[in-house]
Design a protein around this motif. Structure first.
Motif, mmCIF file in Angstrom:
data_model
loop_
_atom_site.group_PDB
_atom_site.id
_atom_site.type_symbol
_atom_site.label_atom_id
_atom_site.label_comp_id
_atom_site.label_asym_id
_atom_site.label_seq_id
_atom_site.Cartn_x
_atom_site.Cartn_y
_atom_site.Cartn_z
ATOM 1 N N ALA A 103 32.931 -9.637 6.272
ATOM 2 C CA ALA A 103 32.599 -11.060 6.359
ATOM 3 C C ALA A 103 32.651 -11.744 4.991
ATOM 4 N N GLY A 104 32.975 -10.979 3.933
ATOM 5 C CA GLY A 104 33.079 -11.545 2.596
ATOM 6 C C GLY A 104 31.757 -11.709 1.875
ATOM 7 N N GLU A 105 30.706 -11.045 2.339
ATOM 8 C CA GLU A 105 29.372 -11.210 1.752
ATOM 9 C C GLU A 105 29.058 -10.200 0.642
ATOM 10 N N ILE A 106 29.898 -9.185 0.473
ATOM 11 C CA ILE A 106 29.675 -8.161 -0.558
ATOM 12 C C ILE A 106 30.606 -8.451 -1.725
ATOM 13 N N GLU A 107 30.057 -8.503 -2.941
ATOM 14 C CA GLU A 107 30.866 -8.795 -4.126
ATOM 15 C C GLU A 107 31.601 -7.577 -4.661
ATOM 16 N N ARG A 108 30.952 -6.400 -4.623
ATOM 17 C CA ARG A 108 31.580 -5.180 -5.119
ATOM 18 C C ARG A 108 30.807 -3.982 -4.597
ATOM 19 N N LEU A 109 31.436 -2.814 -4.679
ATOM 20 C CA LEU A 109 30.795 -1.568 -4.265
ATOM 21 C C LEU A 109 30.947 -0.554 -5.376
ATOM 22 N N HIS A 110 29.846 0.110 -5.696
ATOM 23 C CA HIS A 110 29.869 1.213 -6.653
ATOM 24 C C HIS A 110 29.722 2.526 -5.896
ATOM 25 N N PHE A 135 27.580 11.976 -4.745
ATOM 26 C CA PHE A 135 28.063 10.618 -4.951
ATOM 27 C C PHE A 135 27.375 9.703 -3.951
ATOM 28 N N GLN A 136 26.757 8.636 -4.465
ATOM 29 C CA GLN A 136 26.034 7.691 -3.624
ATOM 30 C C GLN A 136 26.671 6.315 -3.728
ATOM 31 N N TYR A 137 26.362 5.461 -2.762
ATOM 32 C CA TYR A 137 26.958 4.130 -2.670
ATOM 33 C C TYR A 137 25.925 3.055 -3.003
ATOM 34 N N ARG A 138 26.383 2.019 -3.731
ATOM 35 C CA ARG A 138 25.533 0.856 -4.016
ATOM 36 C C ARG A 138 26.391 -0.403 -3.883
ATOM 37 N N ALA A 139 26.042 -1.254 -2.921
ATOM 38 C CA ALA A 139 26.744 -2.519 -2.694
ATOM 39 C C ALA A 139 26.036 -3.624 -3.469
ATOM 40 N N PHE A 140 26.794 -4.631 -3.883
ATOM 41 C CA PHE A 140 26.217 -5.729 -4.645
ATOM 42 C C PHE A 140 26.505 -7.063 -3.979
#
Length: 129
Positions: free
Chosen positions: A41-48, A57-62
């Motif tokens: 939907a375009g609401e996430i700026e980036r993903l680490h 390895f873990q995920y963090r959305a911004f």
């Protein structure tokens, strides 16, 4: 305790599902499926994809400056044994081509007075193609 994603309130009026961010420890968190829906939907700026240690390895959305930990089905941090598995999960998630993806690696200092928390060592962009 739950935090509503207030920036998604506009979607409530349109009858869309509103993401719920959970408090995991001291940080906001969401499921991988919630992340995919928000990303598309375009609401996430980036993903680490963050290296949390050997074979972890873990995920963090911004969304802006706020980092949101992605959770597995049991409510713990979603974790992969290798970077290749993380890329494969993202590849299978659908169209995430518009989101910048970064591999994040930290270095841990354990030297007496300089024993701070982890410090960023590398931030490398990557693609799932």
């Amino acid at each position: 305790m739950r935090l509503l994603a207030t920036w998604k309130e506009k979607s409530m009026a349109a009858g869309e599902t509103v993401a719920v961010w959970h408090v995991h420890g001291r940080e906001a968190a969401m499921s991988f499926d919630e992340f995919v829906a928000l990303a598309q939907a375009g609401e996430i700026e980036r993903l680490h994809v963050e290296s949390a240690g050997p074979e972890a390895f873990q995920y963090r959305a911004f969304t802006g400056a706020e980092g949101i930990c992605l959770l597995d089905e049991d409510g713990g941090p979603l974790q992969e044994k290798c970077f290749g598995h993380a890329r494969q999960r993202l590849r299978c998630a659908g169209d995430l081509t518009e989101i910048p993806l970064f591999l994040i690696q930290y270095v841990h200092r354990r030297e007496g007075a300089t024993a701070d928390g982890p410090q960023l060592a590398h931030r490398t962009p990557f693609s799932v193609r």
